[in-house]
Enzyme design. Structure first.
Site, PDB file in Angstrom:
ATOM      1  N   ASN A   7      -7.032  -5.596   3.611  1.00  0.00           N
ATOM      2  CA  ASN A   7      -5.468  -5.747   3.868  1.00  0.00           C
ATOM      3  C   ASN A   7      -5.297  -4.664   4.667  1.00  0.00           C
ATOM      4  O   ASN A   7      -5.163  -3.541   4.215  1.00  0.00           O
ATOM      5  CB  ASN A   7      -4.677  -5.700   2.733  1.00  0.00           C
ATOM      6  CG  ASN A   7      -3.254  -5.940   2.819  1.00  0.00           C
ATOM      7  OD1 ASN A   7      -2.833  -6.062   4.198  1.00  0.00           O
ATOM      8  ND2 ASN A   7      -2.345  -5.723   1.989  1.00  0.00           N
ATOM      9  N   LYS A   9      -2.434  -4.312   6.310  1.00  0.00           N
ATOM     10  CA  LYS A   9      -0.963  -3.893   6.277  1.00  0.00           C
ATOM     11  C   LYS A   9      -0.526  -3.887   7.777  1.00  0.00           C
ATOM     12  O   LYS A   9      -0.816  -4.441   8.682  1.00  0.00           O
ATOM     13  CB  LYS A   9      -0.929  -2.646   5.357  1.00  0.00           C
ATOM     14  CG  LYS A   9      -1.599  -2.656   4.197  1.00  0.00           C
ATOM     15  CD  LYS A   9      -1.123  -1.609   3.184  1.00  0.00           C
ATOM     16  CE  LYS A   9      -1.919  -1.857   1.782  1.00  0.00           C
ATOM     17  NZ  LYS A   9      -1.600  -0.970   0.615  1.00  0.00           N
ATOM     18  N   HIS A  91       2.308  -9.544  -2.500  1.00  0.00           N
ATOM     19  CA  HIS A  91       1.857  -8.282  -2.667  1.00  0.00           C
ATOM     20  C   HIS A  91       3.131  -7.203  -3.073  1.00  0.00           C
ATOM     21  O   HIS A  91       4.227  -7.444  -2.503  1.00  0.00           O
ATOM     22  CB  HIS A  91       1.623  -7.706  -1.207  1.00  0.00           C
ATOM     23  CG  HIS A  91       0.652  -6.312  -1.278  1.00  0.00           C
ATOM     24  ND1 HIS A  91       1.495  -5.148  -1.281  1.00  0.00           N
ATOM     25  CD2 HIS A  91      -0.773  -6.087  -1.266  1.00  0.00           C
ATOM     26  CE1 HIS A  91       0.632  -4.379  -1.329  1.00  0.00           C
ATOM     27  NE2 HIS A  91      -0.599  -4.760  -1.262  1.00  0.00           N
ATOM     28  N   GLU A  93       4.141  -4.562  -1.763  1.00  0.00           N
ATOM     29  CA  GLU A  93       4.896  -4.141  -0.671  1.00  0.00           C
ATOM     30  C   GLU A  93       5.713  -5.380  -0.537  1.00  0.00           C
ATOM     31  O   GLU A  93       6.925  -4.611   0.378  1.00  0.00           O
ATOM     32  CB  GLU A  93       4.073  -3.478   0.345  1.00  0.00           C
ATOM     33  CG  GLU A  93       3.244  -2.325  -0.116  1.00  0.00           C
ATOM     34  CD  GLU A  93       2.053  -1.992   0.502  1.00  0.00           C
ATOM     35  OE1 GLU A  93       1.736  -2.523   1.396  1.00  0.00           O
ATOM     36  OE2 GLU A  93       1.348  -1.274  -0.153  1.00  0.00           O
ATOM     37  N   GLU A 158      -3.351  -5.702  -8.673  1.00  0.00           N
ATOM     38  CA  GLU A 158      -3.105  -4.292  -7.782  1.00  0.00           C
ATOM     39  C   GLU A 158      -2.064  -3.536  -8.513  1.00  0.00           C
ATOM     40  O   GLU A 158      -0.814  -3.814  -8.647  1.00  0.00           O
ATOM     41  CB  GLU A 158      -2.514  -4.664  -6.606  1.00  0.00           C
ATOM     42  CG  GLU A 158      -3.721  -5.371  -5.554  1.00  0.00           C
ATOM     43  CD  GLU A 158      -3.415  -5.083  -4.272  1.00  0.00           C
ATOM     44  OE1 GLU A 158      -4.536  -4.604  -3.440  1.00  0.00           O
ATOM     45  OE2 GLU A 158      -2.357  -4.971  -3.723  1.00  0.00           O
ATOM     46  N   GLY A 164      -2.677   3.006  -2.490  1.00  0.00           N
ATOM     47  CA  GLY A 164      -2.436   4.242  -1.476  1.00  0.00           C
ATOM     48  C   GLY A 164      -2.458   5.678  -2.173  1.00  0.00           C
ATOM     49  O   GLY A 164      -1.897   6.663  -1.565  1.00  0.00           O
ATOM     50  N   SER A 196      -6.598   1.823  -4.135  1.00  0.00           N
ATOM     51  CA  SER A 196      -7.361   2.840  -3.851  1.00  0.00           C
ATOM     52  C   SER A 196      -8.823   2.687  -4.107  1.00  0.00           C
ATOM     53  O   SER A 196      -9.695   3.598  -4.431  1.00  0.00           O
ATOM     54  CB  SER A 196      -6.938   4.063  -4.633  1.00  0.00           C
ATOM     55  OG  SER A 196      -5.743   4.695  -4.330  1.00  0.00           O
TER      56      SER A 196
HETATM   57  P1  13P Z   1      -5.237   1.046  -0.697  1.00  0.00           P
HETATM   58  O1  13P Z   1      -6.563   0.532  -0.855  1.00  0.00           O
HETATM   59  O2  13P Z   1      -4.781   1.691   0.789  1.00  0.00           O
HETATM   60  O3  13P Z   1      -4.748   1.701  -2.068  1.00  0.00           O
HETATM   61  O4  13P Z   1      -4.235  -0.346  -0.756  1.00  0.00           O
HETATM   62  C1  13P Z   1      -4.372  -1.476  -1.972  1.00  0.00           C
HETATM   63  C2  13P Z   1      -3.695  -2.433  -1.420  1.00  0.00           C
HETATM   64  O5  13P Z   1      -2.488  -2.809  -1.408  1.00  0.00           O
HETATM   65  C3  13P Z   1      -4.454  -3.601  -0.967  1.00  0.00           C
HETATM   66  O6  13P Z   1      -3.580  -4.829  -0.722  1.00  0.00           O
END
Ligand code: 13P
Length: 243
Positions: A7, A9, A91, A93, A158, A164, A196
């Protein structure tokens, strides 16, 4: 087969096609399916590079309608048209940053299926919810509210506090949630772990029962890291096949 999904982002430019070229050049990795979900602006550009290869593309979100007066939104049909075969929905976010609730996430997942895409439906608790001991209740509510009734789908667990942050749940904590999700979803639904994941911890996380892949954020932006995670998945798939 483990699904290793990146992903990206809100990262990437046209020149980031070099990452996709490196994934294609590396060739298929036994037991691991590579999927990259770049910003929608890059999908068609990347699709030309992955055509005929082992690398798949996906979107990061979609609107529940196919077309219409929805300024700034992108439909699942548009993602499919641009070369996607998956789309991430729900997600954290989007849930936390854009106020998306389970009924909307479900509508997006259903729209994705109608467009011929496999939705990757994200669930996961916040730190406060984990500390309050409500992780399974939160995940249960999200599954009940956001999953389509049937059809192709992938679930991604997740934990919000692991995204992150460099922090991950222990394998035992991942095992508990994944076993719970597996008991709730149609048989053989892929259940990804995300939060992560990096080349150093991928082998341990991917070896957990009911973990059938990873949803990788930061570490998917560099081809070498993403490929290292896919190779760890390949090793995990071999162990599984042999057991
Ligand atoms: P990270 O791997 O940067 O922690 O992000 C995970 C994530 O949100 C994947 O959708």
């Amino acid at each position: 087969m483990q699904l290793i999904a990146g992903n990206w982002k809100m990262h990437g430019r046209l020149a980031s096609v070099a990452v996709i070229e490196a994934l294609v050049a590396a060739g298929p990795i036994k037991g691991a399916q590579l999927l990259v979900c770049p910003p929608a602006t890059l999908l068609a550009h990347f699709a030309a590079v992955v055509r005929g290869s082992h690398v798949r593309l996906g979107g990061q979100d979609c609107h529940p309608k196919t077309d219409g007066a929805f300024t700034g939104d992108i439909s699942a049909a548009m993602l499919a048209d641009a070369g996607a075969s998956y789309v991430i929905v729900g997600h954290s976010e989007r849930r936390l940053g854009h106020g998306e609730l389970d009924p909307l996430v479900r509508a997006k997942a259903v729209a994705a299926q109608a467009a011929g895409l496999t939705p990757i439906v994200c669930v996961g608790e916040t730190l406060a919810e984990r500390e309050a001991g409500t992780t399974l209740a939160v995940v249960d509510r999200q599954l009940e509210g956001a999953l389509p009734e049937a059809g192709p789908m992938v679930v991604a667990y997740e934990p919000v506090w692991a995204i992150g942050t460099g922090r991950t749940p222990t394998p035992a904590e991942v095992a508990e949630v994944h076993a719970f999700i597996a008991s709730k979803v149609p048989e053989r639904t892929a259940i990804l772990y995300g939060g992560s994941v990096n080349p150093g911890n991928a082998a341990a996380l991917l070896a957990v029962p009911h973990v059938s892949g990873a949803l990788v954020g930061g570490a998917s932006l560099a081809a070498a890291d993403f490929l290292a995670i896919a190779r760890a998945a390949s090793a995990a798939a071999e162990v599984e096949a042999g057991s």
